[in-house]
Design a protein around this motif. Structure first.
Motif, PDB file in Angstrom:
ATOM      1  N   MET A  35       0.847  -1.194   0.000  1.00 22.98           N
ATOM      2  CA  MET A  35       0.000   0.000   0.000  1.00 22.98           C
ATOM      3  C   MET A  35       0.883   1.244   0.000  1.00 22.98           C
ATOM      4  O   MET A  35       2.049   1.176   0.389  1.00 22.98           O
ATOM      5  N   PRO A  59      -9.475  -0.475  -9.421  1.00 28.54           N
ATOM      6  CA  PRO A  59      -9.536   0.304  -8.181  1.00 28.54           C
ATOM      7  C   PRO A  59      -8.107   0.616  -7.733  1.00 28.54           C
ATOM      8  O   PRO A  59      -7.267  -0.281  -7.725  1.00 28.54           O
ATOM      9  N   ASP A  61      -6.252   2.107  -4.620  1.00 31.30           N
ATOM     10  CA  ASP A  61      -6.313   2.657  -3.268  1.00 31.30           C
ATOM     11  C   ASP A  61      -4.952   3.238  -2.891  1.00 31.30           C
ATOM     12  O   ASP A  61      -3.937   2.550  -2.969  1.00 31.30           O
ATOM     13  N   ILE A  87      -4.090   2.631   7.755  1.00 30.60           N
ATOM     14  CA  ILE A  87      -3.809   1.801   6.578  1.00 30.60           C
ATOM     15  C   ILE A  87      -3.508   0.364   7.007  1.00 30.60           C
ATOM     16  O   ILE A  87      -3.981  -0.593   6.404  1.00 30.60           O
ATOM     17  N   VAL A  90      -6.829  -1.414   8.113  1.00 33.30           N
ATOM     18  CA  VAL A  90      -7.793  -1.790   7.076  1.00 33.30           C
ATOM     19  C   VAL A  90      -7.185  -2.716   6.018  1.00 33.30           C
ATOM     20  O   VAL A  90      -7.827  -3.648   5.563  1.00 33.30           O
ATOM     21  N   TYR A  91      -5.931  -2.465   5.649  1.00 32.00           N
ATOM     22  CA  TYR A  91      -5.357  -3.202   4.510  1.00 32.00           C
ATOM     23  C   TYR A  91      -4.378  -4.297   4.927  1.00 32.00           C
ATOM     24  O   TYR A  91      -4.081  -5.182   4.136  1.00 32.00           O
ATOM     25  N   TYR A 210     -13.404 -10.730  -3.440  1.00 31.82           N
ATOM     26  CA  TYR A 210     -12.656  -9.510  -3.753  1.00 31.82           C
ATOM     27  C   TYR A 210     -11.684  -9.241  -2.613  1.00 31.82           C
ATOM     28  O   TYR A 210     -12.026  -9.397  -1.444  1.00 31.82           O
ATOM     29  N   LYS A 212      -8.859  -6.467  -0.909  1.00 31.97           N
ATOM     30  CA  LYS A 212      -8.540  -5.030  -0.926  1.00 31.97           C
ATOM     31  C   LYS A 212      -7.228  -4.758  -1.640  1.00 31.97           C
ATOM     32  O   LYS A 212      -7.068  -3.745  -2.301  1.00 31.97           O
TER      33      LYS A 212
END
Lengths: 460, 457
Positions: A35, A59, A61, A87, A90-91, A210, A212
């Motif tokens: 990320m 997408p 991010d 971050i 969530v990821y 799906y 992230k």
């Protein structure tokens, strides 16, 4: 050859380039489980996400430290640390890239120190957080791209025992191009580490569930082991030394560097395969030799049509080099070659290519589209090759555009454009030739009528 | 979905109708690391001012800001195309250290010489705000030198969110309007605020108004020019379509020029008809009222059957909405109702408290309402709520598609009008083109094995 390398101007009219952090996002999207956070105000990450999403139709991010007035005046450290917290929550990424915006750079944020402190505070000393200073005014997205690749390798690579996997360092090419290179390397039975590899992450298949963060990307362990490679093949002949990841590996770990062009065009692709073969001692299989033969066949089939082409080629220096050379090989001689980058290598590298056919070419560095357009019209260009931002060449001057590079935001399929290798070159060449044919045939009846038709004389 | 991943600070920004508190936290800064879908102050200012067609829009800053906003909207012009260029001072390290004012001055000089504009907007970006270039002074000097209007737009990215950019744009517009004395009022004439003439939308609305006997004096800012903006104070009414961007300007124009304003919406049949009636009532002229009724009757007679035909194809479908402003979200809930689709999730980037109250009142029980959402929340709620369709912008589109959800682009770059009666049909058509596409029938999860059982997603 007319050159304008030190062209400096007060106003950029219709930019041919983007900013540093934009380019730096892309290599991070080519790392497994990665990320990115841009340390700056919210708009930067949103704009860049939008731009990248539109090209790849994926997408994208990208976090932001969302600096506001307070953070700008008193320092954005707390914002950046909170961004890292959120971050991670969530990821749950394996690696985080932290880039700066021009705002963070100008107020003097030291992301190296802040991220080091963060690791200490959280007791995660080994957690890879890769800081890359990318002030928006420090260069174009091309410089941002190379610097990010270099920093990724510099911060992850560790002394490693010798192994057989060669390093292949990639510039900004399409996911389809990266997949094609992997196919060709598999045909040659080569072991390699590709860095960065966004072939799956920026062109991901529909799959359930799906996730992230998309699957794919270069494994961190492979990057750590890059110093043990027998050699580095870097598709980055235009990369300046201080930005060159291959140069870093050579200087720091004595990994021999083979800097080669993007394999688009016969000669560039030959160089690529010869280099790989020389390093590994493997031979080039017949199937690839056949692909080369088919490309030559394609070139012969279309050579006369292409000889009517007078092209303008623009975009990122590395791609422009290979595209311009491919144009020369096929007689679609460039009249104008341009890049938004200040890159000084491009002109020096291209000069001998044009000299061979005694062609006069205008090469523009730090160019904008007002210049590119003017020079193209002056030179009588009839085909443009580059990204979508050159669409005004078509809209305002009637010069048709063959889309290649980044960004492609007014057509679909930017991520699927295939141009590397012998087969990719043939596909690219077909796109160019067919555009020339379309123009010629579209105008044929009218032009001939206007040029030659006169009513028959009435015989009295 | 693993809700443990949710961010605690975000809880106050999310509500479910009927289950929780009625008020929602909004109008606050984005939380760091939340991957907000929001843009910045500069973006807000740029999108509002950019459709002014004969102005030079000069971005004072590094190249990125100009690069990412170059002609990305579908705003149309009936005259000058100057606004479709992207001008930037392209600041470099040297300028950041020694100040960007000299470069800005030279840039203005060059642009004046080359294009002879009557109006130049100079946008401030993040670093310009930090290095303290005196935009006001440079602009004033240039204006005096060339006897044209050079107006600074205070849009440094970090001084708030997109809404602050709207205000900066409105302040800049007021400066274009202000030097002119209050003009004598034109009869039956209005200004149309908050339409950016995407795909000719401002032209469509103008044609309705002209048909009933009302003149559109100036549009803010779709297909507007220096001269039309200068006439703005001659109108006797302001109507506002995009409230988020233009409420502030309408209030200013009322305070300083006593021009009253009303909120309208031309999205959907119902709102279009209501808005036309409210405008006609304002003017109170019997002929205008009669003509308005005739127009509405005629248009509804031709559009209703089309809408109803589509409606029959959409039964049982559920929509999610994530758009920029609250006003658009409200209209969309109503418009979806018109075509027989339930809205199960509604969110905006910059909605205001009173807009969220309206959304809350309008929404069905169980609808998730959220402010400043991020991709992770959008994914979670669209999936949880079983949405078949998302309305959003460019960044949201690939996410929806990857999840197997149909998508409607309600952003600035669309190339078909969604306003007025014709827009309502286009909207239904677009919903049909995505919701009823055969493509969704093939979204299987092969799990890597084509020979095994194929499970449909």
């Amino acid at each position: 050859m007319e050159q304008s390398l030190k062209y400096s101007k007060n106003v950029n009219e219709n930019p041919c380039h983007m900013c540093m952090p934009m380019g730096a996002i892309l290599p991070f999207k080519g790392l497994e489980g990665s990320m990115v956070i841009i340390h700056g105000s919210q708009g930067c990450s949103t704009y860049m996400r939008r731009h990248i999403a539109e090209h790849f139709n994926e997408p994208i991010d990208v976090g932001s430290s969302s600096l506001n007035e307070k953070g700008t005046i008193y320092g954005g450290e707390a914002n950046l640390k909170q961004a890292l917290d959120n971050i991670i929550r969530v990821y749950n990424p394996q690696v985080i890239g932290v880039l700066t915006s021009c705002l963070a750079e100008t107020i003097g944020e030291d992301i190296e120190r802040i991220t080091a402190e963060y690791r200490q505070e959280k007791g995660v000393l080994d957690y890879p957080i890769i800081a890359v200073p990318t002030p928006g005014y420090g260069g174009t997205h091309t410089e941002g791209y190379w610097l990010a690749v270099r920093q990724i390798i510099a911060q992850l690579a560790v002394p490693t025992e010798r192994h057989d996997k060669i390093n292949i360092i990639l510039p900004h090419i399409s996911p389809a191009d990266i997949r094609e290179l992997k196919r060709l390397l598999a045909l040659m039975d080569i072991e390699y580490t590709l860095c960065p590899d966004f072939s799956e992450t920026l062109d991901r298949p529909v799959a359930r569930p799906y996730t992230k963060i998309p699957a794919g990307g270069t494994k961190l362990a492979d990057i750590r082991a890059m110093p043990g490679a027998p050699a580095t093949v870097q598709l980055g002949i235009t990369a300046e030394d201080e930005l060159s990841p291959g140069k870093y590996l050579a200087d720091t770990f004595q990994v021999p560097l083979y800097n080669v062009p993007i394999p688009i065009g016969v000669e560039n692709t030959d160089i690529f395969f010869r280099t790989i073969a020389a390093i590994t001692g493997k031979s080039i299989p017949d199937s690839i030799i056949n692909e080369r033969g088919r490309l030559l066949d394609c070139m012969v089939d279309s050579h006369k049509y292409n000889f009517a082409g007078r092209s303008v080629v623009y975009g990122e220096p590395e791609l422009v080099y290979s595209l311009a050379k491919t144009c020369v090989e096929n007689g679609v001689f460039p009249e104008v070659v341009a890049s938004g980058s200040k890159n000084e290598r491009l002109a020096h590298l291209l000069q001998p290519v044009f000299d061979r056919y005694q062609r006069q070419v205008t090469i523009l560095a730090e160019a904008d589209f007002v210049q590119i357009r003017r020079k193209s019209v002056e030179a009588g260009v009839n085909i443009a090759i580059g990204h979508s931002d050159g669409r005004y060449l078509t809209e305002r001057e009637g010069i048709p555009l063959v889309r290649v590079g980044f960004p492609i935001h007014d057509r679909v399929g930017g991520q699927r454009l295939l141009s590397v290798g012998y087969t990719g070159t043939a596909l690219l060449l077909d796109r160019i030739t067919n555009t020339l044919l379309e123009t010629k045939r579209g105008k044929y009846r009218r032009t001939m009528y206007e040029q030659y038709y006169k009513p028959a004389r009435v015989i009295s | 979905m693993d809700t443990a991943q949710a961010i605690k600070e975000r809880e106050l920004f999310i509500a479910t109708k009927g289950k929780q508190k009625t008020s929602l936290k909004c109008d606050a800064d984005s939380i760091a690391g939340c991957v907000s879908q929001r843009a910045c102050v500069y973006c807000g200012a740029r999108v509002v001012l950019n459709p002014i067609t004969d102005a030079v829009h000069l971005v004072h800053g590094p190249i990125g800001c100009a690069s990412y906003t170059w002609d990305i909207r579908g705003s149309l012009s009936s005259g000058s195309e100057l606004y479709r260029n992207s001008f930037s001072t392209d600041l470099k390290e040297h300028d950041v250290i020694f100040g960007g004012e000299p470069k800005l001055k030279r840039a203005i000089d060059e642009l004046v010489e080359k294009y002879q504009p009557k109006l130049i907007f100079v946008y401030s970006t993040c670093i310009v705000g930090v290095i303290g270039d005196d935009l006001e002074a440079v602009c004033k000097q240039a204006a005096a030198k060339y006897n044209i209007e050079v107006i600074p737009v205070q849009s440094s990215g970090f001084i708030g969110n997109k809404s602050a950019g709207y205000r900066a744009a409105c302040d800049a517009i007021m400066r274009v309007v202000t030097p002119r004395k209050r003009l004598s009022r034109k009869v039956n004439s209005l200004n149309y605020l908050g339409d950016f003439n995407l795909a000719g939308e401002a032209w469509i609305i103008r044609s309705y108004l002209e048909e009933v006997g009302i003149d559109v004096n100036a549009v803010f800012t779709g297909d507007s020019s220096y001269d039309t903006l200068k006439q703005a104070t001659a109108a006797s009414l302001n109507i506002i379509q995009c409230a988020g961007s233009m409420n502030y300007l309408a209030k200013k124009l009322q305070e300083e020029y006593s021009i009253p304003y009303i909120q309208v919406s031309f999205l959907g049949l119902e709102d279009t008809a209501i808005s036309l009636r409210r405008i006609a009532e304002f003017f109170g002229d019997a002929e205008i009222i009669a003509k308005t009724e005739a127009l509405i009757e005629r248009e509804l007679a031709s559009t209703r059957p089309v809408i109803d035909r589509y409606k029959g194809m959409f039964s049982g479908k559920k929509a999610a909405v994530y758009v920029g402003g609250g006003f658009k979200a409200i209209s969309l809930i109503k418009q979806f109702r018109e075509i027989g689709i339930d809205v199960v999730m509604v969110g905006t980037q910059t909605g205001r408290p009173e807009e969220y109250d309206t959304i809350h009142d309008l929404a069905d029980e169980g609808t998730v309402i959220l402010d400043d959402a991020n991709p992770s929340e959008l994914e979670r709620f669209m999936t949880q709520q079983g949405a078949h369709l998302l309305v959003g912008g460019v960044k949201e589109r690939p996410l929806a598609y990857k999840l197997g959800i149909a998508f409607i682009d309600h952003n600035h770059d669309r190339k078909h009008p969604l306003s007025g009666f014709v827009g309502a049909i286009n909207f239904a058509k677009e919903v049909h083109s995505t919701l009823c596409s055969p493509v969704w029938d093939y979204m299987y999860d092969f799990g890597g094995d084509l020979n095994g059982t194929i499970a449909k997603v």
